[in-house]
Design a protein around this motif. Sequence first.
Motif, PDB file in Angstrom:
ATOM      1  N   UNK A 175       0.908  -0.920  -0.390  1.00 39.80           N
ATOM      2  CA  UNK A 175       0.125  -0.175   0.137  1.00 39.80           C
ATOM      3  C   UNK A 175       0.673   1.723  -0.014  1.00 39.80           C
ATOM      4  N   UNK A 176       0.278   2.154  -0.524  1.00 41.81           N
ATOM      5  CA  UNK A 176       1.351   3.355  -0.706  1.00 41.81           C
ATOM      6  C   UNK A 176       0.886   4.263   0.426  1.00 41.81           C
ATOM      7  N   UNK A 177       2.521   4.987   0.809  1.00 40.60           N
ATOM      8  CA  UNK A 177       2.020   6.144   1.759  1.00 40.60           C
ATOM      9  C   UNK A 177       1.779   7.754   1.093  1.00 40.60           C
ATOM     10  N   UNK A 178       0.953   7.670   0.551  1.00 41.70           N
ATOM     11  CA  UNK A 178       0.492   8.582   0.103  1.00 41.70           C
ATOM     12  C   UNK A 178      -0.674   8.521   0.113  1.00 41.70           C
ATOM     13  N   UNK A 179      -1.488   9.881   0.781  1.00 47.93           N
ATOM     14  CA  UNK A 179      -2.742  10.491   1.371  1.00 47.93           C
ATOM     15  C   UNK A 179      -3.226  11.120   0.660  1.00 47.93           C
ATOM     16  N   UNK A 180      -4.301  10.439   0.364  1.00 51.72           N
ATOM     17  CA  UNK A 180      -4.774  11.837  -1.040  1.00 51.72           C
ATOM     18  C   UNK A 180      -6.386  11.869  -0.292  1.00 51.72           C
ATOM     19  N   UNK A 181      -6.700  13.110  -0.424  1.00 53.64           N
ATOM     20  CA  UNK A 181      -8.493  13.433  -0.201  1.00 53.64           C
ATOM     21  C   UNK A 181      -8.962  12.778  -1.311  1.00 53.64           C
ATOM     22  N   UNK A 182     -10.579  12.396  -1.212  1.00 50.41           N
ATOM     23  CA  UNK A 182     -11.319  11.759  -1.625  1.00 50.41           C
ATOM     24  C   UNK A 182     -12.677  12.655  -1.791  1.00 50.41           C
ATOM     25  N   UNK A 183     -13.273  12.783  -3.172  1.00 49.15           N
ATOM     26  CA  UNK A 183     -14.402  13.842  -3.348  1.00 49.15           C
ATOM     27  C   UNK A 183     -15.583  12.988  -3.324  1.00 49.15           C
ATOM     28  N   UNK A 184     -16.211  13.759  -1.763  1.00 48.70           N
ATOM     29  CA  UNK A 184     -17.144  13.342  -1.296  1.00 48.70           C
ATOM     30  C   UNK A 184     -18.406  14.119  -1.269  1.00 48.70           C
ATOM     31  N   UNK A 185     -19.415  13.615  -1.166  1.00 49.29           N
ATOM     32  CA  UNK A 185     -21.051  14.124  -0.833  1.00 49.29           C
ATOM     33  C   UNK A 185     -21.097  13.933   0.277  1.00 49.29           C
ATOM     34  N   UNK A 186     -21.693  14.660   1.482  1.00 49.88           N
ATOM     35  CA  UNK A 186     -22.181  14.809   2.674  1.00 49.88           C
ATOM     36  C   UNK A 186     -23.164  14.004   2.506  1.00 49.88           C
ATOM     37  N   UNK A 187     -24.483  13.982   1.595  1.00 46.00           N
ATOM     38  CA  UNK A 187     -25.207  13.810   1.964  1.00 46.00           C
ATOM     39  C   UNK A 187     -25.068  12.469   1.036  1.00 46.00           C
ATOM     40  N   UNK A 188     -24.341  11.797   1.175  1.00 49.92           N
ATOM     41  CA  UNK A 188     -24.224  10.069   0.742  1.00 49.92           C
ATOM     42  C   UNK A 188     -24.207   9.549   2.433  1.00 49.92           C
ATOM     43  N   UNK A 189     -24.809   8.568   2.511  1.00 41.91           N
ATOM     44  CA  UNK A 189     -25.087   7.367   3.371  1.00 41.91           C
ATOM     45  C   UNK A 189     -23.183   6.621   3.841  1.00 41.91           C
ATOM     46  N   UNK A 190     -23.346   6.769   4.783  1.00 40.99           N
ATOM     47  CA  UNK A 190     -21.763   6.371   5.250  1.00 40.99           C
ATOM     48  C   UNK A 190     -21.588   4.754   3.761  1.00 40.99           C
ATOM     49  N   UNK A 191     -22.654   4.094   4.057  1.00 41.44           N
ATOM     50  CA  UNK A 191     -22.491   2.826   3.169  1.00 41.44           C
ATOM     51  C   UNK A 191     -21.862   3.432   1.811  1.00 41.44           C
ATOM     52  N   UNK A 192     -22.580   4.283   0.987  1.00 39.43           N
ATOM     53  CA  UNK A 192     -22.193   4.778  -0.491  1.00 39.43           C
ATOM     54  C   UNK A 192     -20.912   5.749  -0.031  1.00 39.43           C
ATOM     55  N   UNK A 193     -20.217   6.304   1.223  1.00 37.81           N
ATOM     56  CA  UNK A 193     -19.164   7.110   0.908  1.00 37.81           C
ATOM     57  C   UNK A 193     -18.293   5.829   1.489  1.00 37.81           C
ATOM     58  N   UNK A 194     -18.589   4.740   1.884  1.00 39.15           N
ATOM     59  CA  UNK A 194     -17.559   3.630   1.526  1.00 39.15           C
ATOM     60  C   UNK A 194     -17.430   2.963  -0.092  1.00 39.15           C
ATOM     61  N   UNK A 195     -17.927   2.966  -0.549  1.00 40.45           N
ATOM     62  CA  UNK A 195     -18.603   2.958  -1.542  1.00 40.45           C
ATOM     63  C   UNK A 195     -17.313   3.415  -2.526  1.00 40.45           C
ATOM     64  N   UNK A 196     -17.737   4.688  -2.402  1.00 36.53           N
ATOM     65  CA  UNK A 196     -16.268   5.693  -3.366  1.00 36.53           C
ATOM     66  C   UNK A 196     -15.238   5.805  -2.966  1.00 36.53           C
TER      67      UNK A 196
END
Length: 94
Positions: free
Chosen positions: A1-22
Amino acid sequence: MSEKEYSYPLDLDWSTDEIVDVTEFFVAVEQAFEGDGVRRGELAARYQAFKRVVPGKSEEKTLFKEFKSRSGLESYDVVKQLKEVEDDQAIIRG
């Protein structure tokens, strides 16, 4: 696994499961570019889960563009390879 940490584009209206899937889809894109790549079957499953959350092409393009601006990684290229490769055991690399 990479040591880089990325910021993911997420929508705050998504459920926790949807955030996990994306998030898991974008992690698979990272794996395609870094290390040993990602198996086609795994990427396909993660992309299908992503598409259940983001069914529209326009929103997908927006999220891909935002992820590229944050990470430098091109999600579209990985998805294109996914659609071109038929062997489930294939390793997709960015």
